[in-house]
Write a protein that holds these residues in place. Structure first.
Motif, PDB file in Angstrom:
ATOM      1  N   THR A  86      -4.331  72.420  29.744  1.00 28.63           N
ATOM      2  CA  THR A  86      -3.774  72.250  31.049  1.00 28.63           C
ATOM      3  C   THR A  86      -2.226  71.963  31.102  1.00 28.63           C
ATOM      4  OG1 THR A  86      -4.732  70.085  30.992  1.00 28.63           O
ATOM      5  CG2 THR A  86      -5.949  71.541  32.322  1.00 28.63           C
ATOM      6  N   GLY A  87      -1.556  71.659  29.936  1.00 35.08           N
ATOM      7  CA  GLY A  87      -0.230  71.593  29.788  1.00 35.08           C
ATOM      8  C   GLY A  87       0.176  69.853  30.110  1.00 35.08           C
ATOM      9  N   SER A  88       1.357  70.051  30.777  1.00 35.00           N
ATOM     10  CA  SER A  88       2.217  68.797  31.122  1.00 35.00           C
ATOM     11  C   SER A  88       3.169  68.861  32.446  1.00 35.00           C
ATOM     12  CB  SER A  88       3.174  68.538  30.015  1.00 35.00           C
ATOM     13  OG  SER A  88       4.007  69.336  29.702  1.00 35.00           O
ATOM     14  N   ASP A 125     -20.756  66.024  19.265  1.00 32.29           N
ATOM     15  CA  ASP A 125     -20.999  67.466  18.911  1.00 32.29           C
ATOM     16  C   ASP A 125     -19.857  68.453  18.796  1.00 32.29           C
ATOM     17  OD1 ASP A 125     -23.905  67.055  18.835  1.00 32.29           O
ATOM     18  OD2 ASP A 125     -24.050  67.306  21.078  1.00 32.29           O
ATOM     19  N   GLY A 126     -18.833  67.800  19.059  1.00 34.34           N
ATOM     20  CA  GLY A 126     -17.731  68.574  18.918  1.00 34.34           C
ATOM     21  C   GLY A 126     -17.461  69.927  19.523  1.00 34.34           C
ATOM     22  N   TRP A 127     -17.894  69.855  20.727  1.00 32.31           N
ATOM     23  CA  TRP A 127     -17.673  71.129  21.660  1.00 32.31           C
ATOM     24  C   TRP A 127     -16.441  71.178  22.354  1.00 32.31           C
ATOM     25  CZ3 TRP A 127     -17.057  69.925  26.631  1.00 32.31           C
ATOM     26  CH2 TRP A 127     -17.418  68.442  27.058  1.00 32.31           C
ATOM     27  N   LEU A 128     -15.886  69.900  22.489  1.00 31.68           N
ATOM     28  CA  LEU A 128     -14.388  69.860  23.489  1.00 31.68           C
ATOM     29  C   LEU A 128     -13.130  69.935  22.342  1.00 31.68           C
ATOM     30  CD1 LEU A 128     -13.456  69.432  26.103  1.00 31.68           C
ATOM     31  CD2 LEU A 128     -13.340  67.125  25.696  1.00 31.68           C
ATOM     32  N   TYR A 129     -12.361  70.833  22.689  1.00 29.53           N
ATOM     33  CA  TYR A 129     -11.174  70.917  22.323  1.00 29.53           C
ATOM     34  C   TYR A 129      -9.715  70.964  23.205  1.00 29.53           C
ATOM     35  CZ  TYR A 129     -14.073  73.355  18.833  1.00 29.53           C
ATOM     36  OH  TYR A 129     -14.826  73.610  17.742  1.00 29.53           O
ATOM     37  N   ALA A 130      -8.619  70.514  22.405  1.00 30.61           N
ATOM     38  CA  ALA A 130      -7.567  70.243  23.471  1.00 30.61           C
ATOM     39  C   ALA A 130      -6.251  71.006  22.800  1.00 30.61           C
ATOM     40  CB  ALA A 130      -7.218  68.828  23.859  1.00 30.61           C
ATOM     41  N   ILE A 131      -5.593  71.929  23.458  1.00 34.58           N
ATOM     42  CA  ILE A 131      -4.464  72.485  22.684  1.00 34.58           C
ATOM     43  C   ILE A 131      -3.257  72.565  23.731  1.00 34.58           C
ATOM     44  CG2 ILE A 131      -6.026  73.960  21.436  1.00 34.58           C
ATOM     45  CD1 ILE A 131      -5.831  76.032  23.500  1.00 34.58           C
ATOM     46  N   GLY A 132      -2.075  72.534  22.957  1.00 33.52           N
ATOM     47  CA  GLY A 132      -0.836  72.594  23.758  1.00 33.52           C
ATOM     48  C   GLY A 132      -0.235  71.257  24.362  1.00 33.52           C
ATOM     49  N   ASP A 133       0.306  70.972  25.081  1.00 35.12           N
ATOM     50  CA  ASP A 133       0.930  70.009  25.825  1.00 35.12           C
ATOM     51  C   ASP A 133      -0.033  68.982  26.046  1.00 35.12           C
ATOM     52  OD1 ASP A 133       3.293  71.296  25.629  1.00 35.12           O
ATOM     53  OD2 ASP A 133       3.903  71.024  27.704  1.00 35.12           O
ATOM     54  N   VAL A 134      -1.197  69.284  26.489  1.00 38.64           N
ATOM     55  CA  VAL A 134      -2.373  68.244  26.653  1.00 38.64           C
ATOM     56  C   VAL A 134      -2.672  67.280  25.456  1.00 38.64           C
ATOM     57  CG1 VAL A 134      -4.228  69.463  26.132  1.00 38.64           C
ATOM     58  CG2 VAL A 134      -4.250  68.149  28.192  1.00 38.64           C
ATOM     59  N   ASN A 135      -2.457  67.679  24.331  1.00 43.61           N
ATOM     60  CA  ASN A 135      -2.907  66.646  23.473  1.00 43.61           C
ATOM     61  C   ASN A 135      -1.533  66.132  22.696  1.00 43.61           C
ATOM     62  OD1 ASN A 135      -1.223  68.457  21.198  1.00 43.61           O
ATOM     63  ND2 ASN A 135      -3.266  69.527  21.110  1.00 43.61           N
ATOM     64  N   GLY A 136      -0.483  66.110  23.464  1.00 49.01           N
ATOM     65  CA  GLY A 136       0.548  65.283  23.107  1.00 49.01           C
ATOM     66  C   GLY A 136       1.317  65.419  21.589  1.00 49.01           C
ATOM     67  N   LEU A 137       0.862  66.345  21.080  1.00 51.86           N
ATOM     68  CA  LEU A 137       1.356  66.654  19.433  1.00 51.86           C
ATOM     69  C   LEU A 137       2.747  67.207  19.382  1.00 51.86           C
ATOM     70  CD1 LEU A 137      -1.834  67.872  17.509  1.00 51.86           C
ATOM     71  CD2 LEU A 137      -0.661  65.652  17.528  1.00 51.86           C
ATOM     72  N   ALA A 138       2.996  68.081  20.244  1.00 49.69           N
ATOM     73  CA  ALA A 138       4.403  68.784  20.153  1.00 49.69           C
ATOM     74  C   ALA A 138       4.494  69.767  21.635  1.00 49.69           C
ATOM     75  CB  ALA A 138       4.709  70.039  19.150  1.00 49.69           C
ATOM     76  N   LEU A 139       5.284  69.093  22.325  1.00 42.59           N
ATOM     77  CA  LEU A 139       5.315  69.840  23.765  1.00 42.59           C
ATOM     78  C   LEU A 139       6.229  71.159  23.579  1.00 42.59           C
ATOM     79  CD1 LEU A 139       4.094  67.257  24.354  1.00 42.59           C
ATOM     80  CD2 LEU A 139       5.454  67.277  26.556  1.00 42.59           C
ATOM     81  N   LEU A 140       5.851  72.099  22.989  1.00 44.16           N
ATOM     82  CA  LEU A 140       6.314  73.273  22.662  1.00 44.16           C
ATOM     83  C   LEU A 140       5.486  74.414  22.839  1.00 44.16           C
ATOM     84  CD1 LEU A 140       8.350  72.209  19.500  1.00 44.16           C
ATOM     85  CD2 LEU A 140       9.444  72.559  21.809  1.00 44.16           C
ATOM     86  N   THR A 141       6.217  75.434  23.498  1.00 44.70           N
ATOM     87  CA  THR A 141       5.210  76.752  23.813  1.00 44.70           C
ATOM     88  C   THR A 141       4.445  77.449  22.546  1.00 44.70           C
ATOM     89  OG1 THR A 141       6.193  77.213  25.913  1.00 44.70           O
ATOM     90  CG2 THR A 141       5.011  79.130  24.628  1.00 44.70           C
ATOM     91  N   HIS A 142       5.619  77.475  21.425  1.00 45.17           N
ATOM     92  CA  HIS A 142       5.089  78.190  20.277  1.00 45.17           C
ATOM     93  C   HIS A 142       3.999  77.285  19.528  1.00 45.17           C
ATOM     94  CE1 HIS A 142       8.811  76.285  19.785  1.00 45.17           C
ATOM     95  NE2 HIS A 142       8.470  75.914  18.510  1.00 45.17           N
ATOM     96  N   MET A 143       3.994  75.916  19.431  1.00 47.05           N
ATOM     97  CA  MET A 143       3.305  74.888  18.939  1.00 47.05           C
ATOM     98  C   MET A 143       1.924  75.124  19.663  1.00 47.05           C
ATOM     99  SD  MET A 143       4.651  74.357  16.195  1.00 47.05           S
ATOM    100  CE  MET A 143       3.662  73.273  15.573  1.00 47.05           C
ATOM    101  N   GLY A 144       1.906  75.234  20.975  1.00 48.91           N
ATOM    102  CA  GLY A 144       0.549  75.289  21.512  1.00 48.91           C
ATOM    103  C   GLY A 144      -0.166  76.571  21.381  1.00 48.91           C
ATOM    104  N   LYS A 145       0.581  77.693  21.109  1.00 46.14           N
ATOM    105  CA  LYS A 145      -0.048  78.843  20.778  1.00 46.14           C
ATOM    106  C   LYS A 145      -0.523  78.934  19.314  1.00 46.14           C
ATOM    107  CE  LYS A 145       2.412  82.469  22.225  1.00 46.14           C
ATOM    108  NZ  LYS A 145       3.530  83.233  22.585  1.00 46.14           N
TER     109      LYS A 145
END
Length: 470
Positions: free
Chosen positions: A141-143, A302-322
């Motif tokens: 869901t981004g930022s 059970d590890g069914w939920l994942y978070a990718i891109g800005d929503v996980n706060g690791l690096a707010l950059l498009t290429h890193m989200g991809k």
């Protein structure tokens, strides 16, 4: 209820990449989006901002070469028309067709977790649709931009990245709150496209505070030379706008006022997790979603939920989200097939090494890995080498006004690069070589045998190695 193998919430770049990759593995996939498919980057950030900056960048390039002269001011109307074309006139039909061709079902509405493997979608007409995942839910869901709690600021309806990249008429006067990437890029774009007064209010004492200090200093000099008024250690205390769309008055903490036609807030972003239903699966209701190196949300059974891109706060950059999307999608597909999910490509290494980033000002700021300060704070045995890029033959040929600087941060114990920064016009294309060197941990002795072509700016690599002592 509609049942799919995988549900993706958010159809920005990260969500689209994940959905397409999962669908290509043969899993039934649905993606939920409440705005335009393609997300922030495609319509309100990366793409339109670079469309606005490109003519400004090119004008600077022309001005540095003897024998060339820019024939008058930039045609702002033509630039805005080109911007509209770049963002497909804010029509996502093309993106929707791509999702369909990739075998991904697009559901328009606001998605919200409603328990394990369940997403409740509120549609535009107020209806509700419940989606259930057999295997995984990926949140992408981004930022959202942060609006500081300054008296009167929110009521003044300030611009954020969306309004400034979607500008219909360049304001005569604009105040910019912030000193980061968006603030620097858009201050330069507005000035280059015709704004008479651009004033930047920077709470701290430097621009681009997450980069090497010299990067912010060089950008500040360039912006000032272009007529941008940069006020360090300054902040807004109160904002007044008596008439909607009318003149804005900013009262400063140090005293005095600045009056403008528009005010741009570029004071950072936060993960878009509010009202995402995280509490229904036992997670905090706001803030970035903590993930492991496979992008699985921590603390979810059970590890069914994942978070990718800005929503996980690791690096707010498009290429890193991809990149994170590719990691997560491959993990999801492997687990769904009952296969091992621990192949090298299924674990995030790039965020740990330091994400590459380009600031598209003139000069461009390009960096990957750790800064010197970060490396020392982490306890590395650090040695730094620097080189003025105008001394490279390729840089000299780019014009009399070409100036640049390169800096490499070396781990002396292993003789590998921990970080590299280039600040120079057009330096973005140098960055991927640095990213490969930092991520692969190639030794300086190996890099010595990677011979740069003459006369190119990439010879700066040779000069850095010589400065180190090879």
């Amino acid at each position: 209820m509609d049942v799919f193998d995988v549900i993706v919430v958010g159809a920005g770049p990260a969500g689209e990449v994940a959905a397409g990759r999962v669908a290509a593995s043969g899993l039934s996939t649905v993606i939920v989006e409440n705005e335009l498919a393609g997300g922030e980057c495609s319509y309100w950030a990366c793409m339109p901002s670079k469309a606005l900056l490109r003519p400004v960048d090119l004008a600077g390039e022309v001005g540095r070469v003897t024998g060339l002269r820019l024939g008058g001011p930039i045609d702002a109307a033509a630039v805005l028309a080109r911007r509209d074309a770049v963002v497909s006139h804010y029509d996502d039909a093309g993106q929707a067709r791509w999702l369909d061709s990739a075998g991904v079902t697009l559901v328009r509405g606001t998605g919200r977790l409603a328990g394990p493997r369940r997403v409740e979608v509120t549609t535009a007409d107020g209806g509700t649709r419940t989606l259930v995942a057999n295997h995984a839910v990926l949140l992408a869901t981004g930022s959202r931009p942060v609006i500081p709690p300054v008296a009167g600021l929110a009521a003044a309806r300030p611009w954020t990245n969306r309004e400034v990249t979607g500008v219909r008429a360049v304001p005569d006067r604009i105040v910019v709150i912030g000193g980061g990437v968006v603030a620097c890029e858009m201050a330069q774009a507005m000035r280059g496209l015709g704004a008479r007064e651009v004033t930047m209010l920077v709470r701290g004492g430097e621009l681009l505070g997450r980069t090497e200090p010299f990067a912010g200093e060089m950008v500040a000099r360039s912006l000032a030379d272009q007529g941008i008024d940069i006020r360090m250690h300054e902040s807004a205390e109160k904002v007044e706008r008596p008439e909607p769309g009318g003149e804005v008055t900013v009262r400063l903490a140090s005293g005095g006022t600045v009056t403008a036609d528009e005010i741009l807030v570029a004071a950072g972003r936060r993960a878009a997790t509010d009202d995402l239903g995280l509490a229904s699966v036992g997670l905090p209701e706001s803030g970035p979603i903590e993930v492991d190196e496979s992008m699985r949300a921590s603390g979810v059974a059970d590890g069914w939920l994942y978070a990718i891109g800005d929503v996980n706060g690791l690096a707010l950059l498009t290429h890193m989200g991809k990149y994170q999307a590719r990691v997560a999608a491959d993990v999801v597909a492997a687990r769904a097939r009952g296969e091992a999910d621990d192949r090298p490509g299924m674990r995030d290494r790039a965020d740990r090494a330091g994400a590459p980033q380009v600031v598209f000002t003139d000069p461009q700021v390009c960096a990957v890995g750790r800064t010197e300060a970060q490396a020392r704070a982490e306890g590395f045995d650090v040695r730094v080498v620097e080189y003025d890029m105008e001394q490279v033959a390729g840089g000299y040929l780019l014009g009399d006004g070409y100036r640049g600087k390169a800096k490499a941060v070396v781990d002396e114990r292993r003789r590998v690069l921990l970080g590299v920064t280039f600040v120079a016009p057009g330096a973005a294309e140098l960055l991927h070589a640095a990213t490969i060197a930092v991520t692969s941990e190639a030794t300086l002795d190996d890099l010595w045998h990677a011979v740069p072509a003459y006369p190119t700016v990439s010879e700066v690599w040779l000069r850095l190695l010589e400065a180190y002592g090879l």
